[in-house]
Design a protein around this motif. Structure first.
Motif, short mmCIF file in Angstrom:
data_model
loop_
_atom_site.label_atom_id
_atom_site.label_comp_id
_atom_site.label_asym_id
_atom_site.label_seq_id
_atom_site.Cartn_x
_atom_site.Cartn_y
_atom_site.Cartn_z
N SER A 290 0.85 -1.19 0.00
CA SER A 290 0.00 0.00 0.00
C SER A 290 0.89 1.24 0.00
O SER A 290 0.60 2.24 -0.69
CB SER A 290 -0.92 -0.01 1.22
N ASN A 291 1.97 1.17 0.74
CA ASN A 291 2.94 2.28 0.76
C ASN A 291 3.61 2.43 -0.59
O ASN A 291 3.84 3.55 -1.08
CB ASN A 291 3.99 2.05 1.84
N VAL A 292 3.94 1.30 -1.24
CA VAL A 292 4.55 1.35 -2.57
C VAL A 292 3.57 1.96 -3.56
O VAL A 292 3.94 2.77 -4.42
CB VAL A 292 4.97 -0.06 -3.02
N ALA A 293 2.28 1.57 -3.46
CA ALA A 293 1.27 2.13 -4.36
C ALA A 293 1.15 3.64 -4.18
O ALA A 293 1.05 4.40 -5.16
CB ALA A 293 -0.08 1.46 -4.10
N THR A 294 1.18 4.08 -2.94
CA THR A 294 1.11 5.53 -2.67
C THR A 294 2.27 6.25 -3.32
O THR A 294 2.10 7.33 -3.92
CB THR A 294 1.11 5.78 -1.15
N GLU A 295 3.44 5.65 -3.23
CA GLU A 295 4.63 6.26 -3.83
C GLU A 295 4.51 6.33 -5.34
O GLU A 295 4.83 7.36 -5.97
CB GLU A 295 5.85 5.43 -3.43
N ILE A 296 4.05 5.23 -5.97
CA ILE A 296 3.89 5.20 -7.43
C ILE A 296 2.82 6.20 -7.87
O ILE A 296 2.99 6.93 -8.86
CB ILE A 296 3.53 3.78 -7.90
N ASN A 297 1.72 6.24 -7.14
CA ASN A 297 0.58 7.06 -7.56
C ASN A 297 0.81 8.56 -7.43
O ASN A 297 0.05 9.35 -7.99
CB ASN A 297 -0.67 6.66 -6.75
N LEU A 623 3.21 -6.03 -8.38
CA LEU A 623 3.59 -6.59 -9.68
C LEU A 623 4.54 -5.65 -10.42
O LEU A 623 5.46 -6.10 -11.12
CB LEU A 623 2.34 -6.85 -10.53
N THR A 624 4.33 -4.34 -10.26
CA THR A 624 5.22 -3.36 -10.89
C THR A 624 6.64 -3.51 -10.35
O THR A 624 7.61 -3.54 -11.13
CB THR A 624 4.70 -1.93 -10.62
N ARG A 625 6.79 -3.60 -9.05
CA ARG A 625 8.11 -3.75 -8.44
C ARG A 625 8.71 -5.13 -8.74
O ARG A 625 9.92 -5.24 -8.98
CB ARG A 625 8.01 -3.54 -6.92
N HIS A 629 12.38 -6.34 -10.66
CA HIS A 629 13.38 -7.26 -10.10
C HIS A 629 13.59 -8.49 -10.98
O HIS A 629 14.73 -8.93 -11.16
CB HIS A 629 12.95 -7.70 -8.70
N ILE A 630 12.50 -9.05 -11.48
CA ILE A 630 12.56 -10.22 -12.37
C ILE A 630 11.69 -9.92 -13.57
O ILE A 630 10.47 -9.78 -13.46
CB ILE A 630 12.07 -11.50 -11.65
N LYS A 669 19.05 -10.06 -1.89
CA LYS A 669 18.14 -10.32 -0.78
C LYS A 669 16.78 -9.69 -1.03
O LYS A 669 15.73 -10.30 -0.74
CB LYS A 669 18.75 -9.72 0.50
N SER A 670 16.75 -8.50 -1.59
CA SER A 670 15.47 -7.83 -1.83
C SER A 670 14.64 -8.58 -2.87
O SER A 670 13.41 -8.68 -2.76
CB SER A 670 15.71 -6.38 -2.30
N THR A 671 15.31 -9.15 -3.90
CA THR A 671 14.59 -9.92 -4.91
C THR A 671 14.05 -11.21 -4.31
O THR A 671 12.90 -11.60 -4.57
CB THR A 671 15.51 -10.24 -6.10
N GLN A 672 14.84 -11.89 -3.50
CA GLN A 672 14.38 -13.10 -2.84
C GLN A 672 13.20 -12.81 -1.91
O GLN A 672 12.25 -13.59 -1.83
CB GLN A 672 15.53 -13.75 -2.06
N ASP A 673 13.26 -11.68 -1.23
CA ASP A 673 12.16 -11.29 -0.35
C ASP A 673 10.88 -11.06 -1.15
O ASP A 673 9.78 -11.43 -0.71
CB ASP A 673 12.51 -10.03 0.44
N MET A 674 11.02 -10.43 -2.32
CA MET A 674 9.85 -10.19 -3.14
C MET A 674 9.26 -11.49 -3.68
O MET A 674 8.04 -11.65 -3.77
CB MET A 674 10.18 -9.24 -4.29
N LEU A 675 10.13 -12.43 -4.04
CA LEU A 675 9.64 -13.74 -4.47
C LEU A 675 8.85 -14.41 -3.35
O LEU A 675 7.81 -15.04 -3.60
CB LEU A 675 10.81 -14.63 -4.89
N HIS A 676 9.35 -14.29 -2.14
CA HIS A 676 8.63 -14.87 -1.00
C HIS A 676 7.29 -14.16 -0.79
O HIS A 676 6.28 -14.81 -0.50
CB HIS A 676 9.49 -14.77 0.27
#
Length: 702
Positions: A290-297, A623-625, A629-630, A669-676
């Motif tokens: 939700s925080n990421v969406a706020t930043e993008i928007n 999905l955007t982020r 990453h991948i 690490k950030s990419t692995q975290d996003m996959l999780h």
């Protein structure tokens, strides 16, 4: 003193003599009604078992639900036993276990037998009616419908079904009457397990309990495990010849038997629970994105659902000149190739080769990835969606079902699309035959000798759904023109296929298929550009996502080399907006996203939002982020037409922005975290407790 007999005493003596005589006659009759011998019960058990399998198989023996498949009859199943396929015997064994349970529970042969045969008749009639009405056999998800909406059943009965139901009732009545008569004739009245003393009665009771628990346990264990790859039930089922045909549920029931097909879909394994999954974890995930969406928007001004978005899944569309070892005498897609240079475009990593269309479609419509699912889940449309209580899909971002339209110039039964599209909130799904005579696609023209509706006709049907609607819509089109096989359909085909210098020579059959396919590509090229021109003339913002679902399964020479696996799983895609699409008064047409070189269908809706400068939900923000990453992800790929036993073994395929394979172990690490996080999100939506449903995770900002 001697007493004289009175009239009353005489009457009593006479009644006593009559009663004694009657008892004597009854005893004599019982002596004449000898109990049926054990061997006859055994023979009748086998005969009734075979009849039951035949009745149930009759229920699905109507013509195959799509024209490209041959109807499979009971006799076909029996004939296969000569080739080592024991699926007919397997159906007999499963029904025998059910029969044995009924026998032990009732302890009466002449009660259990009519119950089994009556259930078989009812099931067969239900199968017949459901296939006629919805081109789909009985499925586990129908049981929840019966529980929640039993009162609506009569409304689903097709005209003329009354006669079949009447015949079924008459047959059941005859079976019950026959069982009663045989029970009277049989001296033991069908009693199965009995004792004559307290000790033998106890032994009989124990025997019945054991013979009830063992088959019930076997049936339950099989149903719970057969949907899991490498389980004992999975291996037993495949060893007996069960061959899942997940693209067509009716054909699957015909081919493997409706009982086996039904049991296989009761408990498919979807995903393992990701580490740390809990309500609090999912609330943290929702808050994070939700925080990421706020930043993008902050930097976006448009609303996604103000535009009309059209997904065009172009059957088997992929540049044949990119296939290793193949060259053509002319370019089959010059106009789309030029268009790709002017708009967001690139290569899409596909999970399929020569098949698996619905899985690419599912990923595009949900934003979820097949690589997160267990190897057991080969077809979400068949194994997951029908029984799911929550199916969020991208079309739902447009609000009311009236604003979601699906079109497919083929049979609605394929992958159970008609029912799945309803569940995902589409108001209409237009196909060749429609459903109940409704929602028939308008244009059905074919080209030369091709058995499939042309792309030109499919596009025309789509235009008619768009041009007269003022507001935004979501349109899903799945074309059929370039579907296999490729048997020299077209007149005046000038395409010639050869091998590239230094590569293996192409066999004549492969060349013919490639040349036919290339001509179809050229026809798609022309029809697609004309389609976009018509959309350009419509005065409302429209964005098209065009993509090929997979390569055609015709490249046997290239497929023989495993080094070509990635190349044989890359199709073409582009995202294009018409002239009426603007952001702050500036046209979107001509926009090219920076990270578009490689993608997979789960990212399409996030890319559309970026292209149209539209605000995103927390899910689209994720999905955007994730795409940053991948670039693309799919389950392990193989150079053969997709089977339906399991997702291929091996590590999922991850590509970076340059199209290079990525190893999970080497990811940041950030990419692995996003996959999780992706696994957590997908598990919660599909197999978990739906904690995200109570958040704004799927909600676009107002």
């Amino acid at each position: 003193m001697q007493h004289q007999p009175t009239e009353s005493n005489t009457s009593h003596e006479s009644s006593g003599r009559r009663a004694a005589q009657s008892q004597s006659q009854g005893a004599s009759a019982r002596r004449q009604r000898r109990p049926f011998p054990g061997w006859l019960y055994a023979l009748l058990f086998i005969v009734v078992d075979l009849i039951t399998v035949g009745i149930v198989q009759w229920g699905v023996s109507a013509a195959a639900s799509n024209a490209s498949l041959d109807r499979v009859t009971l006799w076909d199943m029996i004939a296969k036993m000569g080739n080592g396929n024991m699926v007919f015997l397997f159906n007999i064994i499963v029904v025998a276990l059910i029969y044995l349970v009924l026998l032990m529970v009732t302890n009466r042969f002449w009660i259990a037998t009519p119950i089994l045969l009556s259930l078989a008749i009812v099931l067969a009639v239900v199968e017949r009616i459901k296939i006629e009405v919805r081109t789909e056999p009985l499925m586990p998800s129908d049981l929840s419908f019966l529980k929640s909406d039993t009162g609506s059943i009569m409304s689903f009965l097709p005209p003329g079904s009354g006669l079949m139901i009447g015949i079924a009732i008459a047959l059941i009545a005859v079976i019950i009457a026959g069982a009663i008569a045989l029970s009277i004739i049989d001296g033991r009245h069908g009693s199965m397990v009995r004792g004559r003393t307290k000790r033998t009665n106890a032994l009989a009771a124990i025997t019945r309990i054991v013979l009830t628990i063992l088959p019930l346990g076997a049936l339950y264990g099989y149903a719970m495990q057969v949907g899991t790859v490498d389980s004992w039930a999975y291996h037993v089922s495949r060893g007996m010849g069960d061959t899942p045909s997940m693209w067509d549920a009716v054909y699957d029931a015909q081919r493997n038997g409706p009982v086996i097909s039904f049991l296989r879909q009761i408990n498919p394994k979807v995903m393992d629970e990701p580490q740390g999954y809990s309500e609090q974890t999912m609330r943290d995930v929702a808050a994070r994105y939700s925080n990421v969406a706020t930043e993008i928007n902050k930097n976006r001004v448009a609303n996604l659902n103000d535009s009309t978005v059209i997904y065009v899944l172009s059957e088997s569309f992929s540049d044949p000149t990119r296939v290793p070892g193949v060259q053509l005498n002319a370019d089959p897609m010059p106009q789309i190739r030029a268009l790709k240079g002017e708009t967001t475009s690139g290569l899409m990593l596909s999970s399929g080769y020569g098949g698996g269309t619905a899985n690419l479609e599912y990923m595009g419509l949900t934003g979820m990835s097949m690589c997160n699912f267990d190897a057991s889940l080969t077809s979400p449309y068949q194994q997951l969606v029908p029984g799911a209580s929550w199916v969020p899909s991208v079309n739902q971002l447009w609000g009311k079902p009236v604003d979601s339209i699906g079109l497919h110039p083929y049979e609605a039964s394929m992958y159970s699309r008609a029912q799945n599209y309803k569940k995902m909130g589409f108001s209409h799904f237009y196909t060749l035959s429609g459903e109940n005579g409704k929602d028939i696609i308008a244009h059905q023209n074919k080209i030369d000798h091709s058995p499939y509706v042309s792309d030109e006709a499919a596009y025309q049907s789509t235009i008619e759904q768009v041009k007269d609607v003022k507001g935004g819509q979501f349109i899903q089109l799945i074309t059929m023109q370039n579907h296999m096989p490729y048997n020299n359909w077209y007149n005046n085909n000038t395409f010639k296929a050869t091998n590239t210098p230094g590569s293996a020579q192409l066999p004549a059959s492969e060349r013919e298929s490639i040349e036919t396919y290339a001509k179809g590509m050229q026809l798609t090229d022309d029809a697609t550009i004309e389609f976009l021109k018509q959309l350009d003339s419509i005065d409302k913002p429209i964005t098209v996502v065009f993509y090929g679902d997979h390569l055609p399964g015709i490249y046997k020479t290239a497929g023989a080399d495993e080094k070509n696996s990635i190349d044989l799983h890359l199709t073409d895609y582009f995202i294009w907006s018409n002239k009426a699409s603007e952001v702050n008064g500036k046209p979107i047409q001509g926009t090219k996203l920076d990270d578009a070189a490689y993608t997979s269908p789960n990212y399409f809706i996030a890319q559309v939002a970026a292209q149209t400068d539209a605000k995103v939900s927390p899910y689209l923000a994720f999905l955007t982020r994730m795409h940053a990453h991948i670039a693309a992800m799919e389950p392990p790929v193989v150079n053969k037409i997709q089977g339906w036993d399991r997702i291929p073994e091996g590590q999922a395929i991850y590509l970076n922005a340059q199209g290079e394979p990525m190893s999970v172990a080497d990811m940041s690490k950030s990419t692995q975290d996003m996959l999780h996080d992706y696994q957590l999100i997908q598990y919660d939506i599909t197999a978990g407790n739906h904690y995200l449903r109570d958040t704004d995770f799927m909600t676009l900002p107002r």
